[in-house]
Design an enzyme around this catalytic site. Sequence first.
Site, short mmCIF file in Angstrom:
data_model
loop_
_atom_site.label_atom_id
_atom_site.label_comp_id
_atom_site.label_asym_id
_atom_site.label_seq_id
_atom_site.Cartn_x
_atom_site.Cartn_y
_atom_site.Cartn_z
N SER A 137 0.83 -1.20 0.00
CA SER A 137 0.00 0.00 0.00
C SER A 137 0.86 1.25 0.00
O SER A 137 1.97 1.26 0.58
CB SER A 137 -0.86 -0.01 1.26
OG SER A 137 -1.42 1.25 1.50
N TYR A 162 -2.25 -1.28 10.98
CA TYR A 162 -2.49 -1.76 9.61
C TYR A 162 -1.32 -1.37 8.72
O TYR A 162 -0.76 -2.18 7.98
CB TYR A 162 -3.80 -1.16 9.07
CG TYR A 162 -3.89 -1.19 7.57
CD1 TYR A 162 -4.24 -2.36 6.89
CD2 TYR A 162 -3.57 -0.06 6.80
CE1 TYR A 162 -4.28 -2.39 5.51
CE2 TYR A 162 -3.61 -0.09 5.43
CZ TYR A 162 -3.96 -1.25 4.78
OH TYR A 162 -3.98 -1.28 3.42
N LYS A 166 1.72 -3.74 6.58
CA LYS A 166 2.16 -3.65 5.18
C LYS A 166 3.67 -3.40 5.13
O LYS A 166 4.41 -4.01 4.35
CB LYS A 166 1.42 -2.51 4.45
CG LYS A 166 -0.08 -2.72 4.31
CD LYS A 166 -0.39 -3.90 3.41
CE LYS A 166 -1.86 -4.17 3.26
NZ LYS A 166 -2.15 -5.48 2.67
N1 UFG Z 1 -12.43 11.06 3.65
C1 UFG Z 1 -13.48 11.90 3.97
N2 UFG Z 1 -14.62 11.36 4.49
C2 UFG Z 1 -14.78 10.01 4.67
C3 UFG Z 1 -13.70 9.15 4.34
C4 UFG Z 1 -12.55 9.72 3.83
O1 UFG Z 1 -13.38 13.13 3.82
O2 UFG Z 1 -15.84 9.57 5.14
C5 UFG Z 1 -11.22 11.63 3.03
C6 UFG Z 1 -9.94 11.35 3.80
O3 UFG Z 1 -9.71 12.33 4.75
C7 UFG Z 1 -8.93 11.33 2.64
C8 UFG Z 1 -9.71 10.81 1.46
O4 UFG Z 1 -11.07 11.02 1.78
O5 UFG Z 1 -8.53 12.65 2.35
C9 UFG Z 1 -9.50 9.32 1.19
O6 UFG Z 1 -9.77 8.57 2.38
P1 UFG Z 1 -9.96 6.99 2.35
O7 UFG Z 1 -10.32 6.57 3.75
O8 UFG Z 1 -10.90 6.61 1.26
O9 UFG Z 1 -8.54 6.46 1.93
P2 UFG Z 1 -7.11 6.70 2.62
O10 UFG Z 1 -6.30 7.48 1.63
O11 UFG Z 1 -7.21 7.21 3.99
O12 UFG Z 1 -6.60 5.20 2.77
C10 UFG Z 1 -6.44 4.37 1.65
C11 UFG Z 1 -6.71 2.93 2.03
C12 UFG Z 1 -5.67 2.44 2.97
C13 UFG Z 1 -4.31 2.71 2.46
C14 UFG Z 1 -4.13 4.13 2.06
C15 UFG Z 1 -2.82 4.31 1.36
O13 UFG Z 1 -7.96 2.81 2.64
O14 UFG Z 1 -5.83 1.05 3.08
O15 UFG Z 1 -5.16 4.53 1.16
O16 UFG Z 1 -2.53 5.61 1.11
F1 UFG Z 1 -3.39 2.41 3.40
#
Ligand code: UFG
Length: 351
Positions: A137, A162, A166
């Site tokens: 990841s 988590y 990785k």
């Molecule tokens: N976000 C929101 N509201 C939500 C969920 C997310 O505003 O309800 C925002 C987060 O702050 C972030 C973006 O949307 O800016 C993406 O968030 P995600 O939770 O969809 O994804 P992440 O980038 O946090 O995490 C993902 C995967 C992880 C991995 C990571 C690697 O879920 O497994 O990318 O960068 F580790």
Amino acid sequence: MSEKIAPADTCVLVTGGAGFIGSHTVVELLSGGYKVVVVDDLSNASRKVFDRIKTIVGDDAAANLTFYEADVNDRPALTKIFDEHHPDRVIHFAGFKAVGESVSKPIEYYSNNIGNTLTLVDVMREHGCKSIIFSSSATVYGDPDSLPLTEESPKKMATNPYGWTKWMIEQILTDLHTADPEWNVVLLRYFNPIGAHPSGLMGEDPKGIPNNLVPYVAQTAIGKRDAVHVFGNDYDTPDGTGVRDYIHVVDLATGHVAALAWMNGRQGVEIFNLGTGTGTSVLQIIEAFSKACGHEIPYVIEARRPGDVTANYADCSKARDLMGWEAKFNIEDMCRDSWNWQSHNPNGYEG
Ligand code: UFG
């Protein structure tokens, strides 16, 4: 040097093959003529996905698929499967993946994700199978010093168990190759996988309240949630919301098939970023999804979510130059396919 074999003669064992990325990869493998053995304990997946896979690939290709409901950490079960099928390659998806949950359940995350990997590689070694593709990841890059991220960008301290799993599994597989250079290890660093199969038959099916942005947006679009919670609009980005490199799950799946072809007959450790190279903000996602579903999606601005980085996106030139792989779908395609899946399967596979 691992032996070079044609897809029709290659048995690929896929752990976690009933999950979101796993199931899409199984479709591409079967379509590419590979024999596939899936090992999945269905702890976060549905058995119904296999009917959908069969519908997509057709009966002939589906005849090359075998499914075992088993935990990868169940050594006797895994040994029996290896004795029976003698897999040539392994693609290892199985693992817990909820960032927030990993903070409250570190023992479960370390024991499951790292434990199952150790069992898997030990059973592989006992059976002379030394080729593995691992689902890593972009989380290993942490808060980037500069963008885009290349495979040479430094790994940073993880901010949750988590992420550490990785990080550590990458190290474990690298150490394995140091100890025995016959190992053939490909570490695929995924950026943010979203979208669904264009057929509308397969997609992401999170249990409970989605942690990730796009499943939450999709559930809001269908009326299951009141509004999207936007975690922070004061980041140093064009619109103040977090920026990520979203990649269509089918592109991610073809990335695994490209990696299998590339690793064929090689040995070593190689890392590839799988992304699109384009950053998209939270508000841009909400806007693109609103267009896909044909109505406005309500949202509220909230505080930042702890552990989130401002922005990340990939430089994917290494995957293009070495494996000949490139992402083909854009954000509009991803939102269209997510919406197609969500609107036809409002309750996921159980709907
Ligand atoms: N976000 C929101 N509201 C939500 C969920 C997310 O505003 O309800 C925002 C987060 O702050 C972030 C973006 O949307 O800016 C993406 O968030 P995600 O939770 O969809 O994804 P992440 O980038 O946090 O995490 C993902 C995967 C992880 C991995 C990571 C690697 O879920 O497994 O990318 O960068 F580790």
